[in-house]
Design a protein around this motif. Sequence first.
Motif, mmCIF file in Angstrom:
data_model
loop_
_atom_site.group_PDB
_atom_site.id
_atom_site.type_symbol
_atom_site.label_atom_id
_atom_site.label_comp_id
_atom_site.label_asym_id
_atom_site.label_seq_id
_atom_site.Cartn_x
_atom_site.Cartn_y
_atom_site.Cartn_z
ATOM 1 N N GLU A 22 43.711 40.339 52.897
ATOM 2 C CA GLU A 22 42.742 39.349 52.402
ATOM 3 C C GLU A 22 43.339 38.585 51.215
ATOM 4 O O GLU A 22 43.222 37.362 51.129
ATOM 5 N N MET A 23 43.987 39.308 50.312
ATOM 6 C CA MET A 23 44.594 38.647 49.164
ATOM 7 C C MET A 23 45.721 37.722 49.607
ATOM 8 O O MET A 23 45.805 36.578 49.156
ATOM 9 N N ILE A 43 44.783 34.302 50.967
ATOM 10 C CA ILE A 43 44.379 33.317 49.957
ATOM 11 C C ILE A 43 45.567 32.797 49.155
ATOM 12 O O ILE A 43 45.652 31.603 48.863
ATOM 13 N N PHE A 62 35.625 43.441 49.402
ATOM 14 C CA PHE A 62 36.145 42.180 49.927
ATOM 15 C C PHE A 62 35.798 41.009 49.018
ATOM 16 O O PHE A 62 36.629 40.129 48.782
ATOM 17 N N GLU A 63 34.584 41.013 48.481
ATOM 18 C CA GLU A 63 34.169 39.941 47.578
ATOM 19 C C GLU A 63 34.993 39.963 46.292
ATOM 20 O O GLU A 63 35.420 38.918 45.797
ATOM 21 N N GLU A 70 38.563 38.790 47.025
ATOM 22 C CA GLU A 70 38.594 37.335 47.193
ATOM 23 C C GLU A 70 38.606 36.641 45.828
ATOM 24 O O GLU A 70 39.389 35.708 45.607
ATOM 25 N N LYS A 71 37.761 37.090 44.913
ATOM 26 C CA LYS A 71 37.732 36.502 43.560
ATOM 27 C C LYS A 71 39.047 36.750 42.832
ATOM 28 O O LYS A 71 39.573 35.857 42.157
ATOM 29 N N GLN A 92 41.764 34.454 44.164
ATOM 30 C CA GLN A 92 41.650 33.084 43.647
ATOM 31 C C GLN A 92 42.243 32.992 42.240
ATOM 32 O O GLN A 92 42.938 32.022 41.914
#
Length: 131
Positions: free
Chosen positions: A70-71, A74, A103-104, A107-108, A111
Amino acid sequence: MQIIFSEKQSDYQITAKLEREGQDILIQLVGGDVPHFGVVTGVNENNLLYDIQMPSRKGHVHQETVLTHEMIKIIQPVIQGNVFIVSGVHVNNISKIQMQAAFEMVEKLAQKVKEWIIDNPGKQQVEHFAN
């Protein structure tokens, strides 16, 4: 120099610790009740992806690749060299809400890492090889 970003949600925290060598970046993505190193994911600017999942208990391997991938998804557009993510996030008796929070948070964190990479590009180093 180590750069640290953290996110807290659903009664636990995940931290991303970054170090840079030239254009390469090492990220430690750890947290929960038992931070550890169970997974290594490597990727380069050409999208070649490598995973190592260490055993977690008999018959099982660590599952943090779902977080490292996931990282990488991004930060991939801004990768200049090699990136290695060493990860271990364990929440005792994790709930579905806490699992979704992971996961949230990642994601942060991703970013923030992406913005840091953009703001702090690695210097192109000249390599010389023996004949």
